[in-house]
Design an enzyme around this catalytic site. Structure first.
Site: not given
Length: 334
Positions: A112-114, A132
């Protein structure tokens, strides 16, 4: 009775708390819906940390992991890596080694995300497509040229590895995993329970020309990005925009990219694409009229742009994402 699928979520100091709690709520909702049917839970979630102690999220929320990576042994079905302030954990050789070893033994790997930076540092995204958070895309592409970055996507699935965009996209990711495991009906009901879309309207894009335009600070560009968004039928060539900004072409290109994160041409094309998507979702106008209103010049040019960016043509996009006239609810075709 089948055993629940074990899902491990890697957490650490500096995590984005919603990267963890969002997917957790999705899996919990799926379990609750199964319980209402008299069926056993589908998921057993474990929070795994570099060390067996509480971790503190960027928000100040403290989470107590179930175990440290040293005692986190399989079999795991799914391994999910949260994002946040990842620099320290992405440089931790013990964590990276554990991820490499676990990745060979799990059915699915996700971030998830970074969290994508951590997977990339471990070499687990090499040769794959990934995404990302929009604010980190340029840095991610620069650091990991061996990864094909999908800049607009909310969720990217490449084989057994899935990556997702920023923060709330962890919910989208988890819903996609639930749909894969338990079917469309359970995933849809979980989404309804959480009051979110099972599939976001707009082709699941994280690009918003309106938000980017609003975020440009007062300066040399003044209100040019917002003017572009509101005047998509105008001639929006590079030279015309530079002249409107009263800047030399070279300086205009440099300043526009610095202030918006994209080139003028890309901003214009994506703004037109975003506007056309909204028109198609409303379902009221024909393709030629939409192409004209959004500045494409022709329905064929609009079709090529949709195909290049979204891998779908306008007629199929409209069929999948048209909103119902009453209530504005999202309708998915069968």
């Amino acid at each position: 009775m089948p055993a629940p699928r074990r899902v491990a979520i890697l957490v650490f100091d500096g995590i984005q708390s919603l990267d963890v709690t969002g997917p957790l709520e999705v899996f919990a909702a799926a379990n609750k819906l199964l319980a209402q049917r008299g069926e056993p839970p589908a998921y057993a979630i474990e929070l795994v940390a570099p060390r067996r102690r509480a971790v503190t999220a960027n928000s100040g929320l403290r989470l107590l992991p179930d175990r440290a990576i040293a005692t986190a042994r399989g079999p795991y079905d799914t391994l999910l890596v949260a994002g946040g302030s990842v620099a320290r954990v992405a440089a931790d050789r013990v964590v990276l080694g554990w991820l490499r070893a676990r990745a060979r033994r799990v059915r699915r790997l996700a971030s998830v995300c970074s969290g994508a930076f951590i997977l990339a540092e471990a070499g687990l995204l090499r040769g794959r497509r990934a995404t990302t958070h929009w604010a980190s895309l340029a840095d991610f592409a620069r650091r990991y040229p061996e990864v094909t970055v999908e800049p607009d996507a909310i969720v990217v699935r490449d084989g057994s590895v899935s990556t997702s965009a920023g923060v709330t996209s962890g919910i989208d990711l988890a819903l996609a995993l639930v749909e894969e495991d338990l079917g469309h009906a359970i995933a849809l009901e979980a989404a309804r329970w959480l009051v979110v879309f099972l599939k976001r309207p707009g082709g699941q894009s994280q690009f918003s020309s309106h938000l980017i335009a609003q975020a440009v600070p007062p300066g040399p560009l003044k209100d040019l990005p917002q003017w572009v968004v509101g005047n998509l039928r105008a001639p929006l060539s590079f030279s015309a925009l530079a002249a409107r900004a009263a800047m030399s072409p070279r300086n205009f290109a440099r300043v526009f990219r610095r202030e918006t994160g994209v080139t003028p041409a890309k901003f214009v094309e994506r703004a037109r694409l975003e506007a056309a998507r909204r028109e198609l979702e409303d379902g009221a106008r024909g393709f030629a009229e939409i192409a004209n209103r959004c500045g494409f010049g022709s329905a064929e040019q609009m079709r090529r742009t949709f195909s290049r960016h979204l891998r779908i043509v306008p007629v199929d996009y409209r069929r999948h994402f048209t909103r119902q006239p009453a209530g504005g609810a999202l309708r998915r075709s069968a």
